[in-house]
Scaffold this motif. Structure first.
Motif, PDB file in Angstrom:
ATOM      1  N   UNK A  97      66.402  67.048  59.301  1.00 50.61           N
ATOM      2  CA  UNK A  97      67.246  65.930  59.707  1.00 50.61           C
ATOM      3  C   UNK A  97      66.396  64.935  60.476  1.00 50.61           C
ATOM      4  N   UNK A  98      66.452  63.678  60.075  1.00 49.39           N
ATOM      5  CA  UNK A  98      65.686  62.637  60.753  1.00 49.39           C
ATOM      6  C   UNK A  98      66.286  62.294  62.095  1.00 49.39           C
ATOM      7  N   UNK A  99      65.416  62.049  63.067  1.00 46.89           N
ATOM      8  CA  UNK A  99      65.851  61.639  64.399  1.00 46.89           C
ATOM      9  C   UNK A  99      65.501  60.184  64.674  1.00 46.89           C
ATOM     10  N   UNK A 100      64.964  59.532  63.667  1.00 46.61           N
ATOM     11  CA  UNK A 100      64.561  58.131  63.749  1.00 46.61           C
ATOM     12  C   UNK A 100      63.979  57.737  62.406  1.00 46.61           C
ATOM     13  N   UNK A 101      63.656  56.469  62.268  1.00 47.05           N
ATOM     14  CA  UNK A 101      63.110  55.988  60.990  1.00 47.05           C
ATOM     15  C   UNK A 101      61.806  56.699  60.632  1.00 47.05           C
ATOM     16  N   UNK A 102      60.960  56.965  61.628  1.00 48.15           N
ATOM     17  CA  UNK A 102      59.700  57.675  61.358  1.00 48.15           C
ATOM     18  C   UNK A 102      59.992  59.084  60.849  1.00 48.15           C
ATOM     19  N   UNK A 103      61.026  59.717  61.399  1.00 44.72           N
ATOM     20  CA  UNK A 103      61.419  61.044  60.935  1.00 44.72           C
ATOM     21  C   UNK A 103      61.939  61.008  59.510  1.00 44.72           C
ATOM     22  N   UNK A 104      62.762  60.011  59.195  1.00 48.91           N
ATOM     23  CA  UNK A 104      63.246  59.877  57.817  1.00 48.91           C
ATOM     24  C   UNK A 104      62.077  59.722  56.844  1.00 48.91           C
ATOM     25  N   UNK A 105      61.098  58.910  57.221  1.00 49.87           N
ATOM     26  CA  UNK A 105      59.921  58.717  56.358  1.00 49.87           C
ATOM     27  C   UNK A 105      59.141  60.021  56.220  1.00 49.87           C
ATOM     28  N   UNK A 106      58.995  60.757  57.320  1.00 43.52           N
ATOM     29  CA  UNK A 106      58.280  62.037  57.268  1.00 43.52           C
ATOM     30  C   UNK A 106      59.019  63.024  56.366  1.00 43.52           C
ATOM     31  N   UNK A 107      60.343  63.005  56.399  1.00 47.26           N
ATOM     32  CA  UNK A 107      61.132  63.902  55.544  1.00 47.26           C
ATOM     33  C   UNK A 107      60.940  63.534  54.076  1.00 47.26           C
TER      34      UNK A 107
END
Length: 155
Positions: A114-124
């Motif tokens: 689950x992304x916790x921010x835009x950088x997390x969404x990109x990492x996912x």
């Protein structure tokens, strides 16, 4: 407004190892045998003994990730880790081993991210794109470790 991405991924591979050899390879200490640069920092217990509720950290590049072993069921050959990379992503990792016969083990691995921010969404998104390759690499790394172990222990 930020919209958290959640992704569930799963896959499996088979190892030419008995289950009692394969299963411990997915503990934090066991992974040090075959994962390059895997160096967990243990908080509890300090000696890194595998136990439910253990807490440790890992780092890659500028990221630091905090982990706990949420579920530990040695009788069922199953682990479930929960980890968070602050400001980036929250992840549940489940590893289950199943004996196929006396000398081979199926390893099933699932991630829920689950992304916790835009950088997390990109990492996912990046992680999902490389998931099958990651599992293939795990398989190869474990086989290479086993080959080294076998050659060292030959008379």
């Amino acid at each position: 407004m930020f919209q958290a991405l959640q992704q569930h991924l799963s896959g499996e591979f088979t190892l030419p190892l008995d289950i009692d050899t394969a299963y411990p390879l997915f503990t934090p200490a066991g992974e040090t045998l075959w994962v390059p640069d895997w160096q967990p920092q243990y908080f509890h217990p300090a000696d890194g003994h595998t136990s439910a509720g253990m807490v440790f950290a890992t780092g890659h590049g500028s990221e630091s990730t905090l982990w706990t072993l949420a579920d530990y069921d040695p009788a069922a050959y199953r682990y479930r880790y929960v980890r968070v990379t602050p400001g980036s992503r929250f992840v549940q990792v489940q590893v289950s081993c199943q004996a196929l016969d006396a000398a081979s083990t199926r390893v099933q691995v699932s991630y829920t991210l689950t992304g916790l921010g835009e950088a997390g969404n990109a990492a996912i998104r990046d992680f999902a794109a490389g998931y099958a390759a990651m599992l293939a690499e795990w398989h190869s790394l474990i086989l290479a470790w086993r080959a080294r172990e076998t050659s060292v222990n030959r008379p």
